[in-house]
Write a protein that holds these residues in place. Structure first.
Motif, PDB file in Angstrom:
ATOM      1  N   HIS A  94     -10.298  16.573  -0.779  1.00  0.00           N
ATOM      2  CA  HIS A  94      -8.784  17.131  -0.307  1.00  0.00           C
ATOM      3  C   HIS A  94      -8.516  16.327   1.072  1.00  0.00           C
ATOM      4  N   LEU A  95      -7.343  16.329   1.401  1.00  0.00           N
ATOM      5  CA  LEU A  95      -6.719  16.084   2.936  1.00  0.00           C
ATOM      6  C   LEU A  95      -7.402  16.626   3.997  1.00  0.00           C
ATOM      7  N   GLN A  96      -8.676  16.918   3.799  1.00  0.00           N
ATOM      8  CA  GLN A  96      -9.264  17.735   4.792  1.00  0.00           C
ATOM      9  C   GLN A  96     -10.538  16.875   5.357  1.00  0.00           C
ATOM     10  N   PRO A 153       1.204  25.622  12.967  1.00  0.00           N
ATOM     11  CA  PRO A 153      -0.218  25.934  12.087  1.00  0.00           C
ATOM     12  C   PRO A 153      -0.138  25.037  11.047  1.00  0.00           C
ATOM     13  N   GLY A 154       0.315  23.885  10.748  1.00  0.00           N
ATOM     14  CA  GLY A 154       0.291  22.759   9.696  1.00  0.00           C
ATOM     15  C   GLY A 154       1.333  22.348   9.017  1.00  0.00           C
ATOM     16  N   GLY A 155       1.016  21.538   7.967  1.00  0.00           N
ATOM     17  CA  GLY A 155       2.403  20.944   7.533  1.00  0.00           C
ATOM     18  C   GLY A 155       3.290  21.558   6.631  1.00  0.00           C
ATOM     19  N   SER A 158       5.339  23.365   9.627  1.00  0.00           N
ATOM     20  CA  SER A 158       6.062  22.043  10.138  1.00  0.00           C
ATOM     21  C   SER A 158       7.417  22.012   8.982  1.00  0.00           C
ATOM     22  N   ASN A 159       7.282  21.781   7.844  1.00  0.00           N
ATOM     23  CA  ASN A 159       8.144  21.551   6.780  1.00  0.00           C
ATOM     24  C   ASN A 159       9.010  22.863   6.569  1.00  0.00           C
ATOM     25  N   LEU A 160       8.757  24.019   6.862  1.00  0.00           N
ATOM     26  CA  LEU A 160       9.521  25.159   6.941  1.00  0.00           C
ATOM     27  C   LEU A 160      10.377  25.347   8.082  1.00  0.00           C
ATOM     28  N   ALA A 197       7.292  15.752  -3.929  1.00  0.00           N
ATOM     29  CA  ALA A 197       7.414  16.177  -2.705  1.00  0.00           C
ATOM     30  C   ALA A 197       6.171  17.330  -2.697  1.00  0.00           C
ATOM     31  N   HIS A 198       5.842  17.606  -1.643  1.00  0.00           N
ATOM     32  CA  HIS A 198       4.732  18.885  -1.432  1.00  0.00           C
ATOM     33  C   HIS A 198       5.443  20.126  -1.855  1.00  0.00           C
ATOM     34  N   PHE A 199       4.632  20.901  -2.430  1.00  0.00           N
ATOM     35  CA  PHE A 199       5.317  22.136  -2.960  1.00  0.00           C
ATOM     36  C   PHE A 199       5.575  23.125  -1.770  1.00  0.00           C
ATOM     37  N   ALA A 249      12.265  13.408   2.743  1.00  0.00           N
ATOM     38  CA  ALA A 249      11.650  12.028   2.207  1.00  0.00           C
ATOM     39  C   ALA A 249      10.191  12.477   2.585  1.00  0.00           C
ATOM     40  N   THR A 250       9.461  11.796   1.572  1.00  0.00           N
ATOM     41  CA  THR A 250       7.831  12.028   2.070  1.00  0.00           C
ATOM     42  C   THR A 250       7.345  10.592   2.243  1.00  0.00           C
ATOM     43  N   ALA A 251       6.435  10.815   3.466  1.00  0.00           N
ATOM     44  CA  ALA A 251       5.953   9.590   3.848  1.00  0.00           C
ATOM     45  C   ALA A 251       4.195   9.894   3.725  1.00  0.00           C
ATOM     46  N   THR A 253       2.948  10.783  -0.266  1.00  0.00           N
ATOM     47  CA  THR A 253       2.533  11.863  -1.272  1.00  0.00           C
ATOM     48  C   THR A 253       1.181  12.277  -1.209  1.00  0.00           C
ATOM     49  N   THR A 254       0.836  13.648  -1.130  1.00  0.00           N
ATOM     50  CA  THR A 254      -0.450  14.028  -1.327  1.00  0.00           C
ATOM     51  C   THR A 254      -1.291  13.513  -2.384  1.00  0.00           C
ATOM     52  N   ASP A 255      -1.116  13.149  -3.318  1.00  0.00           N
ATOM     53  CA  ASP A 255      -1.987  12.718  -4.348  1.00  0.00           C
ATOM     54  C   ASP A 255      -2.099  11.013  -4.115  1.00  0.00           C
ATOM     55  N   VAL A 278      11.457  14.031   7.460  1.00  0.00           N
ATOM     56  CA  VAL A 278      10.402  13.445   6.712  1.00  0.00           C
ATOM     57  C   VAL A 278       9.204  14.073   6.696  1.00  0.00           C
ATOM     58  N   ASP A 279       8.528  14.384   5.729  1.00  0.00           N
ATOM     59  CA  ASP A 279       7.248  14.954   5.447  1.00  0.00           C
ATOM     60  C   ASP A 279       6.077  13.748   5.653  1.00  0.00           C
ATOM     61  N   ALA A 280       5.571  13.436   6.715  1.00  0.00           N
ATOM     62  CA  ALA A 280       4.661  12.701   6.892  1.00  0.00           C
ATOM     63  C   ALA A 280       3.539  13.418   7.477  1.00  0.00           C
ATOM     64  N   ALA A 281       3.163  14.421   6.633  1.00  0.00           N
ATOM     65  CA  ALA A 281       1.843  15.240   7.028  1.00  0.00           C
ATOM     66  C   ALA A 281       0.633  14.448   6.878  1.00  0.00           C
ATOM     67  N   TYR A 282       0.571  13.656   5.814  1.00  0.00           N
ATOM     68  CA  TYR A 282      -0.332  12.685   5.313  1.00  0.00           C
ATOM     69  C   TYR A 282      -0.402  11.515   6.015  1.00  0.00           C
ATOM     70  N   GLY A 283       0.894  10.912   5.796  1.00  0.00           N
ATOM     71  CA  GLY A 283       1.070   9.452   6.144  1.00  0.00           C
ATOM     72  C   GLY A 283       1.242   9.037   7.632  1.00  0.00           C
ATOM     73  N   LEU A 307       4.019  16.107  10.702  1.00  0.00           N
ATOM     74  CA  LEU A 307       2.965  15.338  10.996  1.00  0.00           C
ATOM     75  C   LEU A 307       1.627  16.371  11.204  1.00  0.00           C
ATOM     76  N   ASP A 308       0.535  15.877  10.393  1.00  0.00           N
ATOM     77  CA  ASP A 308      -0.601  16.603  10.416  1.00  0.00           C
ATOM     78  C   ASP A 308      -1.844  15.948  10.978  1.00  0.00           C
ATOM     79  N   LEU A 309      -2.441  16.024  12.386  1.00  0.00           N
ATOM     80  CA  LEU A 309      -3.489  15.493  12.713  1.00  0.00           C
ATOM     81  C   LEU A 309      -4.728  15.872  12.142  1.00  0.00           C
ATOM     82  N   HIS A 310      -4.775  17.062  11.302  1.00  0.00           N
ATOM     83  CA  HIS A 310      -5.864  17.739  10.914  1.00  0.00           C
ATOM     84  C   HIS A 310      -5.923  16.974   9.071  1.00  0.00           C
ATOM     85  N   LYS A 311      -5.231  15.834   9.130  1.00  0.00           N
ATOM     86  CA  LYS A 311      -5.365  15.046   7.944  1.00  0.00           C
ATOM     87  C   LYS A 311      -5.850  13.602   8.329  1.00  0.00           C
TER      88      LYS A 311
END
Ligand code: PLP
Length: 502
Positions: A94-96, A153-155, A158-160, A197-199, A249-251, A253-255, A278-283, A307-311
């Motif tokens: 995972h992105l973990q 507390p996470g991507g 943040s999206n919410l 996009a992430h669910f 927009a996703t920067a 994508t999870t997979d 922009v959902d750049a949680a991963y990117g 953005l997620d620094l835990h990714k």
């Protein structure tokens, strides 16, 4: 006199020494515990969880405590013997990421102080640390002078929050105060995002009262990037009863790690007065790397960024962040609370960050991230990003070279999606699912699973396997070993399928 010595409190200097001594004992315990050979404890989930529960003992508060040392030893043993090991080179699901030591040390310090970010008198210096981190991330994102941000507390959260701010800004433009009147006042809301996009975007729409039906999925091209022409067409064909609220927009994508074409999407959004999140949680972490940063061109045009620094960032969860291009976007979250931020206190400077968040008490998660960025700098962070990207490229080449494997998506960032080939697509779906479970049960490798359109956009979605490579200490030999392990498991599953034993 108190019956408790000062050392029971971690924030005192005696307490901090106690934390260190306790940690040293935990290290001793962990080194003698029977750590599984692989990244996952072998056994079925029921067996592993039963063993962990047995080691813990029956649930219930003991009448007399075991004492700090025994309690910590017990938990250390449970976590070591029956938990996953993300620092193992065959942990790639995972992105973990595995956590950096500097981040964990800083996080322990932050926990010891137990500051909160809502008010000056609950946080003091922790506020400065978060502002430092937000300023640094704004700089990396290239957002302007008016930008702002907050830790979350996470991507998903943040999206919410990004969509909440988009919803309220959209309403405000129409003269509606959404926080007073609710979303009923916003007719037929629509949120555009790519079909990949992430669910959490969909769930956020439901939670925000826009309804999950508000999501308008935009098709992707053969590189798994949102098609701007399809977005423009969808916007142009919206009926009069609909209210476009945002495009997500996703920067990364999870997979697949694919990045939507941000400049084109930004231009369309601007033309329609539409909020761009922009959902750049991963990117986002790709920005540390000179080699990869260009993929996020156009991020500076966003109204809000997850953005997620835990990714990519190697922080213990959670280190989520929401950035906004204009600090006034937070206005709809702000509240004046008698016991926290009365006007005269705020005017005198005794203010905090209550108005940036949906939370009240909020952990100083910025401390671990600030320590990491200070310790490694841009070059150090880039080396880790590039190392993981390099491992993914190596895995991609190995998959391409193996006749029994089929590459589904190349390594854009740090993931590689592939399939073990079997005779026929239906059998392949079953076999790939069984293969991954076999790896988990044997404990030999921790890899991911997903579904993807394997024959181009719109083709049927098939079960795939995925490596998410976030261990910068792993080597190409480790990746070869991982691929060999997958091939072994695939051959075993094939044989079991043929014998009808699976
Ligand atoms: C693109 C994207 N957005 C959002 C999230 C959700 O992040 P979190 O798990 O921190 O809530 C993920 C998680 O993998 C993700 O890949």
């Amino acid at each position: 006199m108190s019956p408790f010595p000062p050392s029971v409190l971690a924030g005192s200097s005696e307490g901090l020494a106690e934390v260190l001594a306790t940690l040293a004992e935990a290290v001793d315990t962990a080194s003698t515990a029977r750590r599984p050979d692989g990244p996952v404890p072998p056994g079925t989930p029921a067996e592993v969880l039963a063993a962990a529960s047995r080691a813990l003992g029956p649930a219930g508060l003991p009448a007399e405590g075991l004492g700090t040392k025994a309690a910590l030893q017990l938990l250390t043993t449970v976590l070591t013997e029956h938990g996953i090991d993300l620092s193992h080179p065959r942990a790639a699901a995972h992105l973990q990421p595995p956590s950096l030591a500097v981040a964990v040390a800083a996080d322990t310090l932050a926990s010891a102080g137990n500051a909160s970010l809502d008010t000056y008198d609950s946080g003091a210096s922790a506020l400065a640390v978060e502002r430092w981190l937000i300023g640094t991330l704004i700089g990396l994102a290239g957002l302007g002078e008016r930008a702002d941000g907050v830790l979350t507390p996470g991507g998903s959260l943040s999206n919410l929050m990004g969509l909440l701010l988009a919803r309220d800004a959209t309403a405000l433009r129409r003269g509606i105060d959404a926080r007073e009147q609710g979303v009923g006042a916003l007719p037929g809301p629509v949120v555009f995002c790519s079909e990949l996009a992430h669910f959490s975007t969909h769930r956020a729409c439901a939670a925000l009262g826009l309804g999950e039906a508000a999501v308008h999925p935009v098709p992707v091209d053969e590189h798994r990037r949102m098609r701007p022409d399809a977005l423009a067409a969808a916007l142009d064909s919206l009926g009069p009863g609909r209210t476009p609220v945002a495009v997500v927009a996703t920067a990364g994508t999870t997979d697949f790690g694919s990045v939507d074409p941000l400049p084109e999407i930004a231009e369309i959004a601007a033309g329609h007065g539409l909020w761009m999140h922009v959902d750049a949680a991963y990117g986002f972490g790709a920005l540390f790397s000179q080699r990869l940063a260009g993929r996020l061109a156009g991020l500076d045009l966003a109204d809000s960024v997850t953005l997620d620094l835990h990714k990519i960032g190697w922080q213990p969860a959670a280190t989520g962040v929401l950035l906004v291009s204009d600090t006034t976007a937070f206005t709809s979250l702000d509240r004046e609370v008698a016991y926290l931020n009365p006007v005269d206190d705020s005017e005198a400077g005794y203010d905090g960050l209550l108005g940036r968040s949906l939370q009240t008490t909020r952990r100083p998660d910025a401390v671990k991230a600030a320590a990491t960025l200070l310790a490694y700098g841009r070059t150090g962070m880039a080396r880790m990003v590039d190392a993981c990207h390099g491992l993914a490229r190596h895995a991609e080449r190995r998959v391409l070279a193996e006749p029994r494997l089929e590459l589904v998506a190349p390594a854009e960032l740090t993931t590689v999606v592939f399939r073990y080939r079997a005779a026929g697509p239906a059998l392949s779906d079953e076999l790939n699912g069984a293969l991954r479970r076999r790896l988990l049960e044997s404990g030999t490798a921790l890899i991911g699973r997903t579904e993807a359109a394997t024959d181009g956009p719109g083709s049927p979605r098939r079960v795939c396997l995925k490596f998410t490579l976030l261990n910068p200490t792993a080597t190409t030999d480790d990746i070869d070993g991982l691929v060999d392990t997958v091939l072994d498991a695939g051959r075993t599953c094939e044989r079991l399928f043929e014998e009808g034993a699976a």
